[in-house]
Design an enzyme around this catalytic site. Sequence first.
Site, PDB file in Angstrom:
ATOM      1  N   HIS A 154      65.947  15.147  76.012  1.00  0.00           N
ATOM      2  CA  HIS A 154      65.879  16.049  74.861  1.00  0.00           C
ATOM      3  C   HIS A 154      66.273  15.348  73.567  1.00  0.00           C
ATOM      4  CE1 HIS A 154      70.313  16.581  74.618  1.00  0.00           C
ATOM      5  NE2 HIS A 154      70.292  16.602  75.948  1.00  0.00           N
TER       6      HIS A 154
ATOM      7  N   CYS B 256      72.443  14.476  80.683  1.00  0.00           N
ATOM      8  CA  CYS B 256      71.042  14.459  80.282  1.00  0.00           C
ATOM      9  C   CYS B 256      70.748  13.213  79.441  1.00  0.00           C
ATOM     10  CB  CYS B 256      70.693  15.720  79.502  1.00  0.00           C
ATOM     11  SG  CYS B 256      70.531  17.187  80.542  1.00  0.00           S
TER      12      CYS B 256
END
Length: 544
Positions: A433, A452
């Site tokens: 992301h 992440c």
Amino acid sequence: MPSAFPARFRRLALGLTIATGLWSIAQADQPRTEVTAFDQAIAEAAYAGAAFDEVIGAFYRDRAYRPIWVGDDAAARGRRAALLRALRGAGLHGLPASRYDPEALRAQLASVRTTRDLGLAEVAMSRAFLQYASDVHSGILDPSSIDDYIDRQPARPDGLALLRDISTGDPKDVLAGLAPQSLEYRRLLKERLNLLRIIQAGGWGATVPMRKMEPGDTGPAVIALRDRLVRMGYLRRGLSARYDKALERAVRAFQHDHGLKPDGVAGKGTIAEINVSATERMKSVLVALERERWLGDRGRKYVLVNQPDFTARIIDDGRETFRTRTVIGKNVHDRRSPEFSDEMEHMIINPSWYVPRSIMVKEYLPKLQQNPNAAGHLIITDVRGQQVDRGSMDFTQFTARNFPFDMRQPPGARNALGRVKFMFPNKHNVYMHDTPEKHLFKREVRAYSHGCIRLADPFDFAYALLAEEVGRVDDPVGFFQSTLKTGRETQVDLDRHLPVHIIYRTAFTKPKGGLEFRRDVYGRDAKIWKALQQQGVALPGVQG
């Protein structure tokens, strides 16, 4: 049959009489009903309990116990020679030759006196073949036993199919096709040999004094730095004692190849990496070979995230078509990024951030207990999805175990996920992301996330993925930007799913030759190397 094998072996292999309860290899294609000593020797192995031996038993039963290794025909001799050669060369793949002991196999063949001996030798050859095939194809270690964050399940080859292939095909081709066929694996094999030659020649010479050096400096330390970089191939030999432009360029090139800030200044961090021995670097190469065996087929086009390199790339038919810097998980328990493979399925433009429960109870609940209005950028909702009135809520009554709410950050420029996230649904709840914390990408070591993968250039990554949607998205940039401007959370499914490999490599090759190295940020390669040593993998004895 090689001349080193005694005549009695050749006689046994050529013909054993039915009259003595034995059978003739020369007539082994004819139906027979009696159980021979050769059959019994193979059957013994089949009931030994090992998976390989069960496969071996099934293979020989299917072919009426006809041998493939110990015959005196040209085909058997070719198989035997090819296998022994492959086992002796196991070290070329970073595998321990002692694990297969080709010399013991040769000695066993040479000491055959009875048909039973012959059967046991046949089984031993098949067992060694299957062990080697599994190891060179899928690795000698169980990845999940090394580290909880390594989620790899190497696909072990079908033993029965392998035995059938080696019995009917060209043994050289069958054996050569066992190892990973990826371009990276082949390059690593070549670089391992190059590094071995360097080690055998004495390595890279004397280490460099641990002091900062920069352009314009002179003295013995500069000479030591120059000599070391010459031995490493970054600089032509010279007599200058000055930190000149040529030395500065060499330092920059070294820094680039080792994931360091390429400022041309030999600071302590750079000197520490320069002083790492060639033998120590060999560990990273051998670990990389094992890791590549775990990975299996990468696919023709794929996304590759290398954690220690802090990069995400798109590789298309061996060529890099996109690259961006990344931030990975912080090096603490439950925040390190895992290693696994999956498929990119969709992206979400203008995403909401649904706060993981672990973060809610560990980070936000203590703040809310002190101040109900803390973390005001997050919307708190109950089990019905209704927004909670913070002012009327006593958060001190809740614990990490019974906290009953969800927390969400709506789309926006300050959203923790930025303006786009890329989804490859997986059990780790890890994805890629955007991020508002752009300053982190300027750092050399970028391990700060909750696990992440954050991207420095997420929009360009989105354009590259959308460009694959031929006939559906004619203008990737325009499509993405128009969707972004709506401000609405929008899921964009990808018709063409792209493999995503989140890997961990402290050694990897350069397309035009040579190696790059990175620091073992999570300490995983050290664990793998220790496990490889326990399995018999050894380093060359010369330090350098």
